[in-house]
Design a protein around this motif. Structure first.
Motif, short mmCIF file in Angstrom:
data_model
loop_
_atom_site.label_atom_id
_atom_site.label_comp_id
_atom_site.label_asym_id
_atom_site.label_seq_id
_atom_site.Cartn_x
_atom_site.Cartn_y
_atom_site.Cartn_z
N LEU A 60 17.26 51.50 22.60
CA LEU A 60 16.90 50.66 21.46
C LEU A 60 15.41 50.41 21.38
N HIS A 61 14.85 49.95 22.48
CA HIS A 61 13.47 49.50 22.37
C HIS A 61 12.49 50.65 22.58
N THR B 259 11.51 52.56 20.38
CA THR B 259 11.72 53.65 19.41
C THR B 259 11.53 53.07 18.02
N LEU B 260 11.48 53.95 17.04
CA LEU B 260 11.34 53.48 15.66
C LEU B 260 12.68 53.02 15.11
N GLY B 261 13.72 53.10 15.93
CA GLY B 261 15.02 52.62 15.49
C GLY B 261 15.72 53.59 14.55
N ASN B 262 15.21 54.81 14.44
CA ASN B 262 15.83 55.76 13.52
C ASN B 262 16.34 57.01 14.24
N GLY B 263 16.41 56.92 15.56
CA GLY B 263 16.96 58.05 16.31
C GLY B 263 16.02 59.23 16.45
#
Lengths: 635, 635
Positions: free
Chosen positions: B122-123, B125-129
């Protein structure tokens, strides 16, 4: 009255005037950044606009953090940097805004468009004649990126940039080559409002989703509503509150969303931290048969591996522009329109099976524990006590590390707002964000004095007239990364509370990583409070708080509750003492690790397992939580 | 002795061991960076390697600057950051290394390769995989970029990364997913030396170029050799010196290369600053009929618009791997091989027309001007006097802004080396670089004590046993951007001289930009010397130097000349006082601006002209250079 008449603008203004008046119209009154060769002419223009301030940050990364913090209060923030060095220095802050859905307009002062053919520029380039490389890089971290180019579209591009940053709540990259700064623009274009109207949701698709949600609401026995960060970003706090107040369903917030639900309401049931949620929250989640997540920020949220396996098959995830239910995605549905429609369709008399349970649902109680005043401070007690010191309307900012865990065990008062960078997690962020939030609040105070109710409608984040204080909790390790921004806070006479949680280094990491005695978690010991004088502060209060008695004396002083002056408070904590949630996380990861070793021996070389920094080999002992001495840090 | 036996290594080591032993073999003894979730296991391994140090910087941008400064002394530097937040924070420093041809190996600790499919992160990252976005961004700013992936190529990729950084003198991006850290490697691979052998130049092409150069050397009447930064980067200082000593041609250095030519030699004729070169240098360049530029860093150098129009048609530009003459490019020729071959072919008896001219060619003389000791300091005098204080072997570091101009009017002693980021020009760089250079020198000192002559062969940058001091000149404005790195200097007991040129803000920009009284050039006034105590320094010397008498007393103290202790010296200068070269630059731009307005009226909206930040409208008066009072800064 027309905007142009209000500000007595001539018929012809420059492009830069147009840009900055647009920001001003949109209640952006502070622009963050540093001067550089290619943005100085823009700053000159900025300074001529009434009601617009140039923050003058200490470095660009801090400026980006400040613009992000400002945007989290006002809905949009603005960063102005120079081509190359300036924009690249800020990029990690922009990435954070991207990851966490924060609307930041990043304006870049650029060399003139013609420079490649007509003249050559040496400095602030890579020396290879490539002038588009920074734009290419930035476009990876923006919802919209543009460099002004076609004179037919100058004002349209500016308007679009503002609208995109606001509606999509992500960074926008707006490059302005110097040759366009003085391009003549008709000022009456400013009298036309920006068009923030969103396309209407497709009725059929929306009805399907509403039917699905209502069916689940009516039939569930044990529902939970989880509120995530996009509820604040997309301004649906009121609608969300209406939903859980009418259904009486228990509501949890994610750490990123803490502060977006009024924690004094009976429906509030705690912070959803996945597997390290508090026992009460885990009880709420246990055997849940409807999990309705509103304002999702993460696609990962939709999977069971988000730190918590919920067993229910009835999980509905409402993102800012789509809805996910099992493997079905309902695309292109704006969350605000959807929730408003849902509220219209909701008939609470049809809720049949849900029974309010006293145990799981009700006001969170934080005990007020009395300790011997000579005891040294511990994280657990400090965070509990802080809940009693918080006031209505506080803006509470926390940092990556122990404070991010500690804050989740506090209770926020009415109208409080939380700011933390839980997903992106860039250390040092919170000091910049504190500056930005302080600017935003000082503006809101001023606006509300002047415009009264109008502002309330424009910025409905605050339901009551604000008497907000800005309160920052930052670890000593994080503080060192961005320390110079304290100087900007001093320079502008802002008055946040800065609590430096001094546990002698990077304790969060120290704790989670197996080599807890590694020297690289230690940081140089600074005289933190001495920085105030060194940075030129004249009026301030500073305190070093070591014992329970020191702490109680401080919070019991009624003057201390009034944010009339900049305050810096150093809270001295033991290096291996961490909030309970962090302790739980560590224990859990240890167990998982152990299970893995027992059941499914990893390959020899794969001892560092995915998703965890805990190795099985060198954890010597579980730190004792009743150890009271402060271990001396490794020199 | 085999490396593995020297270090008593077992047959099987881990990949991380292999990597760090390779660095150690290659005389990289300090690695810069901060701990983060995905690089901590790498740091654990690093700390087990004898002779390898973890610098523990205060933030990642500063760490990148430090790795760059270290590389400028030792030929290569190493930065180790964590995925996402860490690497993005450092990117502006990496861009500087790219622009200025500095070999920096950037190692990134990454989440395990399998994370996208097997587990979710989760952390950070841009939260978009999207896990490749940071690699994509970095590849824009690297000569080689790789993320370890195929187990058959792990050591090969590491070796290649080191070789590329060294031979191409640009940043290399080496991503190491956590799952590879403990991958087993046969230690005897370390006994095989890295292969730095370059492909031999094509003989025919090389002969053509040598013939061309010799023809020009033999026939010219008024030649000039200009030495640029790639001479140092590609280690051909000795060969270059042989060339100008044998031909007796006058030699100039570019600002980026200042320090790479021994300024005590009779052939040294000054610093080539284009149109703002000193009158003596302009005389050397006047009617030149051969301009031979060695070690070009910039393609722009080859055009007449590089701040100076030389009239000669005989300009030969030798880049690190190609040669340009008029419109002809001779590709794929390694500079070192070429120059060695040229020296073999050179027959100085064939130089027919060149006559040594006493006036243009000879030792630079810096007058020692006596002033009334009560006078306040001025830039012009301070820089002149510093030339007399410099010592053989000094490492002299300057910052973007006034110091970058001031340093060009000093004379460097024998074996001095200059460090400045003239092309990329990122403000604050020099404090990080000072840390890196200080580490590098402390290692060279140690190595030379131990290995004596061997080191001389490995690092031929220093021709004599070194007694180098590190001397930093940094403006107050720049210092604020990266101030926390002073704490790292203190922590390690390093002993550079830090001269803070306090002129109350960004004077370089203040001067060059038309709005010289703009508030955004002012910065908060700090108690700079007070920072030493606040950052925990115990042993140090600090001085505030205001008058000519203060300055003279300081430089005449023989103890002050010995770098036995960290020294911080605040030199107080008037805000509108700048070095002569900067004054000249401003005057020149003013004239050009005027010409443009007179002859070729620009479009109405294009008042901000390309390549210049000087507008015609608001320059009130030329700042008087004999004004003696220090104007008080805008509060």
């Amino acid at each position: 009255m027309d905007y142009t008449r209000m500000y007595s603008l001539p018929n012809d203004i420059t492009l830069a005037d147009y840009l900055f008046h647009r920001l001003n119209q949109f209640k952006i009154h502070t622009v963050f950044g540093l001067p550089g060769e290619f943005n100085m002419p823009l700053i000159d223009k900025l300074l001529t606009i009434p009601d617009l301030k140039w923050a003058g940050n200490a470095n660009e990364l801090n400026a980006a953090y400040a613009a992000d913090g400002y945007a989290r209060i006002k809905g949009i923030g603005c960063l102005l940097t120079t081509f190359g060095v300036g924009e690249l220095s800020s990029i990690n802050g922009i990435a954070g805004s991207y990851a966490e859905h924060v609307g930041v307009l990043h304006i870049i002062g650029m060399p003139p468009s013609s420079i490649q053919t007509s003249q050559l520029l040496l400095h602030h380039t890579l020396g290879n004649g490539d002038y588009t490389v920074f734009h290419r890089i930035a476009s990876e971290l923006a919802c919209y990126s543009t460099v002004l180019n076609d004179t037919d579209y100058l004002t349209k591009e500016i308007d679009l940039s503002i609208v995109k940053a606001w509606t999509l709540q992500r960074p926008v990259y707006l490059g302005i080559p110097m040759n366009f700064i003085s391009y003549p623009i008709k000022s009456n274009l400013l009298n036309k409002d920006l068009d923030f109207t969103l396309e209407s949701n497709n009725e059929i698709s929306q009805d399907d989703v509403i039917e699905l949600i209502l069916k689940n609401i009516y039939r569930c026995k044990k529902p939970v509503i989880v509120v995530d960060a996009c509820v604040t970003r997309h301004n649906i706090e009121k609608e969300t509150e209406e939903l859980f107040r009418r259904t009486k369903f228990p509501v949890l917030v994610t750490p990123m969303a803490k502060g977006s639900v009024d924690e004094s309401l009976p429906e509030f049931a705690g912070v959803f931290c996945g597997s390290i949620s508090s026992p009460q929250v885990r009880e709420v989640l246990d055997s849940v048969d409807l999990l309705l997540v509103i304002g999702c920020t993460l696609p990962e949220f939709t999977t069971s591996s988000f730190h918590f396996s919920y067993k229910s098959k009835h999980c509905i995830f409402i993102f800012s522009d789509y809805i996910k239910y099992r493997n079905t995605t309902f695309a292109d549905l704006n969350i605000k329109q959807l929730i408003k429609k849902l509220l219209l369709a909701l008939d609470v008399s049809k809720i049949k099976n849900f029974q309010l349970q006293e145990n799981n649902n009700g006001n969170i109680y934080i005990p007020n524990i009395k300790l011997n005043p000579t005891l040294l401070l511990r994280q657990e007690w400090v965070w509990n006590q802080l809940s009693h010191w918080f006031q209505d309307g506080d803006i509470i900012i926390t940092e990556t590390g122990t404070t991010a865990f500690g804050i989740n065990q506090t209770k926020f008062p009415h109208n409080a707002r939380g700011i933390s960078q839980s997903l992106w997690g860039s250390t040092g962020y919170s000091l910049g964000a504190c500056l930005g939030a302080s600017f935003a609040l000082s503006e809101i105070r001023k606006e509300q004095q002047v415009i009264n109710n109008i502002t309330q409608n424009v910025f409905p984040l605050f339901k009551d007239p604000p008497k907000h204080r800005v309160i920052l909790f930052i670890g000593d390790g994080a503080f060192q990364l961005t320390v110079q921004e304290l100087s900007t806070i001093i320079r502008w006479g802002l008055t946040p509370y800065i609590f430096i949680m001094n546990n002698h280094g990077y304790s969060g990491d120290r704790f989670l990583h197996h080599r807890s005695d590694a020297g690289y978690y230690d940081i140089p010991q600074w005289d933190y409070l001495g920085l105030l004088e060194v940075f030129g502060a004249k009026i301030y209060e500073s305190k070093k708080i070591i014992t329970v008695g020191d702490f109680e004396k401080m919070v019991n002083n009624p003057n201390f509750a009034i944010d009339s002056v900049l305050r810096m408070i150093e809270i001295v904590l033991p290096p291996m003492d961490v909030p309970q949630a962090l302790m739980d996380k560590w224990r859990l990861e240890q167990e998982e690790e152990k299970k893995k070793v027992d059941h499914n021996q990893p390959m020899d070389w794969d001892s560092t397992t995915p998703g965890s920094t805990i190795s099985t080999q060198t954890v010597n002992s579980t730190p004792s939580s009743d150890e009271q001495e402060t271990p001396s840090p490794t020199p």
